[in-house]
Scaffold this motif. Structure first.
Motif, PDB file in Angstrom:
ATOM      1  N   GLY A 190      29.749  24.282   0.068  1.00  0.00           N
ATOM      2  CA  GLY A 190      28.639  23.344   0.155  1.00  0.00           C
ATOM      3  C   GLY A 190      27.663  23.550  -0.992  1.00  0.00           C
ATOM      4  O   GLY A 190      27.901  24.356  -1.891  1.00  0.00           O
ATOM      5  N   ILE A 191      26.567  22.830  -0.916  1.00  0.00           N
ATOM      6  CA  ILE A 191      25.525  22.958  -1.940  1.00  0.00           C
ATOM      7  C   ILE A 191      24.397  23.796  -1.341  1.00  0.00           C
ATOM      8  O   ILE A 191      23.948  23.536  -0.210  1.00  0.00           O
ATOM      9  CB  ILE A 191      25.004  21.568  -2.355  1.00  0.00           C
ATOM     10  N   GLU A 192      23.960  24.799  -2.104  1.00  0.00           N
ATOM     11  CA  GLU A 192      22.956  25.731  -1.582  1.00  0.00           C
ATOM     12  C   GLU A 192      21.561  25.393  -2.108  1.00  0.00           C
ATOM     13  O   GLU A 192      21.403  25.039  -3.272  1.00  0.00           O
ATOM     14  CB  GLU A 192      23.326  27.165  -1.982  1.00  0.00           C
ATOM     15  N   TYR A 193      20.584  25.526  -1.220  1.00  0.00           N
ATOM     16  CA  TYR A 193      19.175  25.285  -1.591  1.00  0.00           C
ATOM     17  C   TYR A 193      18.335  26.468  -1.131  1.00  0.00           C
ATOM     18  O   TYR A 193      18.435  26.881   0.032  1.00  0.00           O
ATOM     19  CB  TYR A 193      18.658  24.009  -0.916  1.00  0.00           C
ATOM     20  N   GLU A 194      17.505  26.979  -2.031  1.00  0.00           N
ATOM     21  CA  GLU A 194      16.621  28.103  -1.681  1.00  0.00           C
ATOM     22  C   GLU A 194      15.544  27.639  -0.696  1.00  0.00           C
ATOM     23  O   GLU A 194      14.970  26.561  -0.855  1.00  0.00           O
ATOM     24  CB  GLU A 194      15.899  28.628  -2.923  1.00  0.00           C
ATOM     25  N   MET A 195      15.272  28.461   0.312  1.00  0.00           N
ATOM     26  CA  MET A 195      14.184  28.146   1.243  1.00  0.00           C
ATOM     27  C   MET A 195      12.926  28.910   0.828  1.00  0.00           C
ATOM     28  O   MET A 195      12.992  29.928   0.140  1.00  0.00           O
ATOM     29  CB  MET A 195      14.569  28.521   2.680  1.00  0.00           C
ATOM     30  N   ASN A 196      11.781  28.418   1.277  1.00  0.00           N
ATOM     31  CA  ASN A 196      10.503  29.050   0.925  1.00  0.00           C
ATOM     32  C   ASN A 196      10.052  29.991   2.039  1.00  0.00           C
ATOM     33  O   ASN A 196      10.088  29.628   3.215  1.00  0.00           O
ATOM     34  CB  ASN A 196       9.435  27.977   0.717  1.00  0.00           C
ATOM     35  N   HIS A 197       9.620  31.161   1.645  1.00  0.00           N
ATOM     36  CA  HIS A 197       9.139  32.146   2.611  1.00  0.00           C
ATOM     37  C   HIS A 197       7.693  31.837   2.966  1.00  0.00           C
ATOM     38  O   HIS A 197       6.816  31.860   2.114  1.00  0.00           O
ATOM     39  CB  HIS A 197       9.259  33.553   2.009  1.00  0.00           C
ATOM     40  N   CYS A 198       7.414  31.552   4.221  1.00  0.00           N
ATOM     41  CA  CYS A 198       6.057  31.214   4.651  1.00  0.00           C
ATOM     42  C   CYS A 198       5.508  32.346   5.515  1.00  0.00           C
ATOM     43  O   CYS A 198       6.119  33.403   5.634  1.00  0.00           O
ATOM     44  CB  CYS A 198       6.063  29.913   5.430  1.00  0.00           C
ATOM     45  N   GLU A 199       4.405  32.087   6.187  1.00  0.00           N
ATOM     46  CA  GLU A 199       3.791  33.125   7.040  1.00  0.00           C
ATOM     47  C   GLU A 199       4.599  33.330   8.326  1.00  0.00           C
ATOM     48  O   GLU A 199       5.406  32.492   8.703  1.00  0.00           O
ATOM     49  CB  GLU A 199       2.374  32.686   7.416  1.00  0.00           C
ATOM     50  N   ASP A 200       4.352  34.402   8.989  1.00  0.00           N
ATOM     51  CA  ASP A 200       4.904  34.691  10.320  1.00  0.00           C
ATOM     52  C   ASP A 200       6.429  34.731  10.362  1.00  0.00           C
ATOM     53  O   ASP A 200       7.041  34.403  11.399  1.00  0.00           O
ATOM     54  CB  ASP A 200       4.412  33.655  11.353  1.00  0.00           C
ATOM     55  N   GLY A 201       7.042  35.100   9.268  1.00  0.00           N
ATOM     56  CA  GLY A 201       8.501  35.247   9.285  1.00  0.00           C
ATOM     57  C   GLY A 201       9.271  33.950   9.179  1.00  0.00           C
ATOM     58  O   GLY A 201      10.483  33.923   9.396  1.00  0.00           O
ATOM     59  N   ILE A 202       8.560  32.856   8.860  1.00  0.00           N
ATOM     60  CA  ILE A 202       9.203  31.529   8.811  1.00  0.00           C
ATOM     61  C   ILE A 202       9.674  31.203   7.397  1.00  0.00           C
ATOM     62  O   ILE A 202       8.988  31.519   6.401  1.00  0.00           O
ATOM     63  CB  ILE A 202       8.198  30.450   9.284  1.00  0.00           C
ATOM     64  N   TRP A 203      10.848  30.602   7.335  1.00  0.00           N
ATOM     65  CA  TRP A 203      11.384  30.073   6.067  1.00  0.00           C
ATOM     66  C   TRP A 203      11.533  28.574   6.217  1.00  0.00           C
ATOM     67  O   TRP A 203      12.017  28.100   7.249  1.00  0.00           O
ATOM     68  CB  TRP A 203      12.743  30.716   5.753  1.00  0.00           C
ATOM     69  N   GLU A 204      11.127  27.848   5.185  1.00  0.00           N
ATOM     70  CA  GLU A 204      11.108  26.387   5.280  1.00  0.00           C
ATOM     71  C   GLU A 204      11.721  25.731   4.055  1.00  0.00           C
ATOM     72  O   GLU A 204      11.679  26.286   2.952  1.00  0.00           O
ATOM     73  CB  GLU A 204       9.653  25.879   5.338  1.00  0.00           C
ATOM     74  N   LEU A 205      12.228  24.535   4.274  1.00  0.00           N
ATOM     75  CA  LEU A 205      12.645  23.704   3.140  1.00  0.00           C
ATOM     76  C   LEU A 205      12.610  22.249   3.575  1.00  0.00           C
ATOM     77  O   LEU A 205      13.095  21.909   4.657  1.00  0.00           O
ATOM     78  CB  LEU A 205      14.069  24.046   2.687  1.00  0.00           C
ATOM     79  N   LYS A 206      12.024  21.408   2.732  1.00  0.00           N
ATOM     80  CA  LYS A 206      12.041  19.959   2.978  1.00  0.00           C
ATOM     81  C   LYS A 206      12.950  19.358   1.914  1.00  0.00           C
ATOM     82  O   LYS A 206      12.671  19.450   0.718  1.00  0.00           O
ATOM     83  CB  LYS A 206      10.622  19.416   2.859  1.00  0.00           C
ATOM     84  N   LEU A 207      14.056  18.793   2.369  1.00  0.00           N
ATOM     85  CA  LEU A 207      15.079  18.319   1.442  1.00  0.00           C
ATOM     86  C   LEU A 207      15.039  16.788   1.407  1.00  0.00           C
ATOM     87  O   LEU A 207      15.332  16.139   2.415  1.00  0.00           O
ATOM     88  CB  LEU A 207      16.438  18.808   1.959  1.00  0.00           C
TER      89      LEU A 207
END
Ligand code: CA
Length: 621
Positions: free
Chosen positions: A41-58
């Motif tokens: 597949g195609i890989e996208y880096e996620m962003n490290h946010c507060e409280d242990g959360i990782w996010e990405l808006k694609l």
């Protein structure tokens, strides 16, 4: 603790956002697969946010695309499915990005669920998706699948109704389904795999082996919804069995891969607690686990419009989590049914006072399986011990406790509930011997006719008692598992409903149908307040090994008095009718009807003979 936005993949036409909790990850990526069969597949880096959360808006339209996470910890990368995935490909290999609105079956949004009921108006019927239809004599096309529950007009070769028509004939109110969320023990590629499904893998995804196409992640969603809609349209509500006490294993669980050490309950020395008896135990008291459980049941109650939840080994879930579950579900649907097993499957590291055991449910709107009443009626689960319904003596007091809904009825008749809404009254379920097998094993000298009579007697006690009656599906046609007391992986031949039993035991089927009709016809059987039980139900002196009581059912239905007699003796007894006047028989050991038994004369002589091992119900005209 993360209290923020929705976790998992959230689809919008313009973008999909991904949010995952992984507090010790060094790096997290989303991998998008265009098709379920794509190797890469195609890989996208996620962003490290507060409280242990990782996010990405694609940005872009990712409807029906598959995805996984690649998480790096201690310098090592692992790929895992999202524990919050709402859909999945074959065997849960990859998550599906779901746009529910676009795949809903026609009519889903506008279909009406059955009217709300009080808990004591419910009549629960427990069934396993595959057991229900896999028998060739079910007459169904989609045998073993969700879609079997959508087939109307199906019949056995003897010409009797099966499937959903059978449920409508019985007139039960709720179908309780053994696990329908994704479990790992059955290889979804094979049509022969069998398991009850108490080995959960993906909690937000329907099990794939019950779908006609387990590869395409949308099929299981659409077919389960078609099934629920059809049940709703036939005035049947749907309860799902949820297994939040353990997962199939630890090593392969997305919980463990994303947050090692967090999700599982341990002793201070680090060893895993095994109160489930299945090798691990989920730490429900931890904030992100509690959130997961609450998010999950809310999801099923809204997206799939599920009408009730049965919690497996509920004592392993801490009371605070169950309170939160109750509050949140009740906000979605005030009539939702919540109940579970008030025991563990072994010793647990959860503090005893935190365990959701008998007594802790008082006043919470959660019901418990009543094992005391069960054992009093049939004896022990898998041994040869007798119960009241098989002729044991000295159980009258325990039976009385059950009849009143296990409330505090008097100084001596005092059970674990605050209201009758807190007890699930049952004699058998998927666990342990079926009622038929149990009676046969306990009474080796009994004839088939006598076994059938005791089966009816046991179920008559359940159907006339205060509380919520629960039927192990198939008991109404003398279901047998050939003496197998733990058939979780024993395959179709042992587990399936043999529909030919319906013709063989049609009298018992008609009897149970009649009992259900009697229960529904008289509000006095469905009291939901303890004071109503204390005011309306009066025990009458009766011979040894019998219980007799008068039920004043003036509440709403116009009938004045019902008189119920349970005779556990192996001989007839004579009972004086407790009030003068004309009494009519609604049920004896063979027949039951709310309209009265055809051919039975009104009981004018103030006496009635009650046959051995049977329940009589009379009404004063
Ligand atoms: Ca599966």
């Amino acid at each position: 603790m993360y209290n923020g936005q929705e976790l998992g993949a959230t689809y919008k036409k313009e973008y999909t956002s991904f949010r995952v909790w992984s507090p010790t990850a060094q790096r997290l990526k989303v991998v998008i697969y265009k098709e379920y069969f794509d190797c890469s597949g195609i890989e996208y880096e996620m962003n490290h946010c507060e409280d242990g959360i990782w996010e990405l808006k694609l940005a872009g339209d990712y409807k029906n695309k598959y995805y996984n996470y690649k998480v790096t910890m201690d310098g090592k990368e692992n790929e895992t499915i999202d524990p919050y995935a709402k859909g999945a490909s074959l065997n849960g290999n990859r998550g599906l990005i779901v746009d529910f609105a676009s795949i809903d079956p026609s009519g889903w949004e506008s279909h009406e669920a059955p009217a709300p009921l009080k808990p004591t108006e419910a009549i629960i019927y427990e069934m396993h998706i595959r057991d229900f239809s896999v028998d060739v004599n079910s007459g169904m096309v989609h045998r073993g699948k969700y879609l079997a529950f959508t087939e109307a007009g199906t019949k056995t070769q003897e010409g009797l109704s099966t499937g959903i028509d059978h449920l409508k004939e019985l007139d039960i109110t709720h179908v309780h389904l053994l696990p329908i969320f994704d479990f790992s023990s059955v290889d979804e590629r094979l049509d022969k795999g069998y398991n009850w499904g108490y080995d959960p893998y993906l909690y937000f995804v329907p099990e794939g082996s019950y779908a006609t196409n387990p590869y395409d992640g949308t099929a299981r969603i659409v077919e389960l919804k078609k099934m629920i809609m059809k049940l709703h349209e036939n005035n049947l509500r749907v309860i799902m069995d949820v297994v939040f006490n353990h997962t199939a294993d630890i090593e392969n669980s997305p919980f463990h891969i994303l947050a090692p050490g967090y999700y599982y309950r341990r002793y201070p020395d680090g060893t895993y607690s095994n109160g489930s008896g299945c090798g691990n135990e989920i730490a429900t008291e931890k904030s992100m686990v509690r959130r997961f459980i609450v998010d999950c049941v809310k999801f099923w109650a809204t997206e799939y419009r599920i009408d009730g939840f049965r919690f497996d080994l509920m004592a392993l879930i801490d009371t605070e989590t169950m309170a939160e579950v109750q509050t949140q579900l009740r906000a979605i649907n005030p009539a939702i049914l919540i109940y579970g097993e008030p025991w563990t499957g072994g010793n647990s590291a959860l503090d005893y006072h935190e365990q959701f055991k008998k007594g802790n449910q008082r006043g919470m709107g959660i019901a418990l399986f009543n094992d005391s009443f069960r054992n009093a009626i049939k004896g022990d689960n898998d041994g040869t011990g007798l119960g009241f319904a098989t002729g044991a003596t000295d159980l009258v007091h325990e039976i009385k406790k059950g009849i009143v809904g296990s409330i505090s009825y008097s100084d001596s008749i005092c059970g674990f509930t605050e209201t009758p809404c807190e007890t699930i009254n049952y004699v058998s379920s998927h666990d342990n011997l079926t009622l038929y097998d149990k009676i046969k094993g306990s009474c080796p000298n009994a004839s088939e006719h006598e076994i059938e009579r005791m089966n009816r007697f046991a179920m008559a006690i359940i159907m006339t008692s205060q509380g919520i009656p629960f039927i192990h599906g198939g008991s109404e046609i003398l279901r047998s598992k050939q003496g197998n007391s733990n058939s979780y992986n024993a395959g179709d031949e042992i587990n399936k409903v043999h529909w030919s039993s319906k013709a063989k035991h049609i009298e018992t089927f008609n009897y149970i149908q009649g009992l259900i009709a009697i229960r529904k016809a008289f509000k006095g059987f469905m009291l939901d307040k303890p004071e109503d039980v204390r005011n309306s139900l009066r025990f009458i002196d009766s011979p040894a090994n019998t219980v007799a009581y008068l039920l004043n059912s003036r509440l709403k239905d116009g009938a004045e008095y019902l008189f119920i007699i349970h005779n556990s003796n192996r001989h007839d007894i004579e009972m004086c009718l407790p009030l003068p006047g004309e009494w009519h028989l609604l049920a004896n050991g063979c027949n039951a009807s709310p309209l009265g038994l055809l051919g039975s004369e009104a009981c004018q002589n103030s006496q009635i003979a009650v046959t051995p091992l049977s329940t009589y119900v009379l009404i004063k005209i």
